[in-house]
Scaffold this active site. Structure first.
Site, PDB file in Angstrom:
ATOM      1  N   ALA A   1       3.921   0.325  -1.706  1.00 13.96           N
ATOM      2  CA  ALA A   1       3.771  -0.064  -3.100  1.00 13.96           C
ATOM      3  C   ALA A   1       4.948   0.424  -3.926  1.00 13.96           C
ATOM      4  O   ALA A   1       5.452  -0.288  -4.809  1.00 13.96           O
ATOM      5  CB  ALA A   1       2.455   0.480  -3.660  1.00 13.96           C
TER       6      ALA A   1
ATOM      7  N   HIS B   1       0.833  -1.206   0.000  1.00 14.74           N
ATOM      8  CA  HIS B   1       0.000   0.000   0.000  1.00 14.74           C
ATOM      9  C   HIS B   1       0.868   1.257   0.000  1.00 14.74           C
ATOM     10  O   HIS B   1       1.844   1.348   0.742  1.00 14.74           O
ATOM     11  CB  HIS B   1      -0.890   0.007   1.253  1.00 14.74           C
ATOM     12  N   SER B   2       0.533   2.219  -0.848  1.00 13.64           N
ATOM     13  CA  SER B   2       1.081   3.570  -0.825  1.00 13.64           C
ATOM     14  C   SER B   2       2.607   3.558  -0.920  1.00 13.64           C
ATOM     15  O   SER B   2       3.170   3.080  -1.899  1.00 13.64           O
ATOM     16  CB  SER B   2       0.595   4.288   0.442  1.00 13.64           C
ATOM     17  N   ARG B   3       3.312   4.083   0.091  1.00  8.09           N
ATOM     18  CA  ARG B   3       4.775   4.085   0.056  1.00  8.09           C
ATOM     19  C   ARG B   3       5.319   2.664  -0.055  1.00  8.09           C
ATOM     20  O   ARG B   3       6.329   2.427  -0.714  1.00  8.09           O
ATOM     21  CB  ARG B   3       5.325   4.762   1.318  1.00  8.09           C
TER      22      ARG B   3
ATOM     23  N   HIS C   1      -7.833   6.690   0.681  1.00 10.95           N
ATOM     24  CA  HIS C   1      -6.463   6.207   0.460  1.00 10.95           C
ATOM     25  C   HIS C   1      -6.213   4.903   1.208  1.00 10.95           C
ATOM     26  O   HIS C   1      -5.465   4.052   0.737  1.00 10.95           O
ATOM     27  CB  HIS C   1      -5.483   7.287   0.913  1.00 10.95           C
TER      28      HIS C   1
END
Length: 291
Positions: A106, A102-104, A265
């Site tokens: 990813a 997820h997010s960073r 998010h």
């Protein structure tokens, strides 16, 4: 729904200690889960039980949760996390593995897979792919900013909340607002008791800018080496303008299958979002499309 509860584990390598939760079938497909910035492995508490047939190890990344903090002369540049991921899978005895992130996390997953495409079988990404491109001429200013911020955050006094619920409320209303359930899960894993109450266990230096950032050609080079299947979920109400920013990137990467889904998010921590993601990711991570 897979009702197996997680097992708390620690992984040791190179004098480092990574804390993690291991979910699901230990004989299932090996998958490493990488959380976002200032989160921890509890980020996958909603999604992990919905992924049967998978041996999922969700990490507290360096500087987060209950894992080690980098030494004072080290940095938290995102590409350095590839070495930690490889250290973890070596400690687990895995040769090949998949990543859900997820997010960073990813972005760290893409960098790891681009650097070691022979090790990563599949990438399942949630609201994150690559960082914004930086321009080469910005490098001196980026370095100066990072050095100043590293010194400031290293000396910063940690905020202390008098009660645990106050910390939950702060996390709930942070940069990316969370539901009560999600905020409590992240806060339970991400705080420690101190005199006077509770404080965050994350390394304050995570707030500092990176000492260097990737330019457009470097990012394209990592993406060009993603020889494995990639699925990407984009949150309809996620980071502002990220979907629009990533459209041209995805246009140039025909191997990435993307879906937009309702949610914030942190949609994988929302009940409906986790269910929708699991329905798409579970057969993918089990390799059913490869059969």
């Amino acid at each position: 729904m897979n009702q197996i509860t997680p097992r708390e584990i620690t992984l040791e390598f190179d004098n480092k200690t990574i804390a993690a939760r291991q979910w699901g079938d230990r004989e299932g497909e090996p998958v490493i889960a990488l959380h976002g910035w200032l989160d921890n492995c509890a980020s996958f508490d909603r999604l992990a039980p919905l992924l049967p047939g998978i041996n999922l190890v969700a990490l507290d990344m360096p500087g987060h949760g209950r894992s080690y903090h980098r030494s004072l002369d080290a940095n938290y540049n995102i590409w350095e996390e590839a070495e930690d991921v490889l250290g973890v899978v070596h400690a687990l005895g895995w040769r090949k593995f998949s990543i859900v992130a997820h997010s960073r996390g990813a972005i760290a997953g893409v960098i790891t897979a681009g650097a070691f495409p022979d090790r990563v079988k599949r990438l399942a990404l949630i609201d994150g792919l690559v960082p914004p491109f930086t321009k080469d001429e910005e490098a001196p200013e980026n370095l100066a900013k990072a050095i100043a911020q590293r010194a400031r955050y290293a000396a910063r006094r940690l905020k202390v909340y008098s009660t645990f619920d106050e910390a939950v409320e702060a996390r709930k209303n942070g940069m990316f607002p969370l539901t009560e359930w999600a905020a409590r899960a992240i806060t339970e894993r991400g705080t420690r008791e101190v005199e006077g109450g509770y404080t965050w266990s994350n390394d304050p230096r995570l707030m500092a800018a990176s000492t260097a950032k990737l330019n457009e050609q470097q990012i394209k080079a990592y993406l060009s080496r993603l020889s494995m299947p990639v699925q990407l979920v984009l949150a309809e109400d996620g980071i502002a303008e990220m979907i629009e920013r990533l459209r041209p990137v995805l246009h140039g990467c025909q191997g990435i299958e993307a879906q937009e889904m309702p949610g914030s998010h942190h949609l994988h921590l929302e009940e409906s979002g986790a269910q929708a993601i699991a329905e798409w990711f579970a057969p993918f991570l089990r390799g059913e499309a490869d059969a």
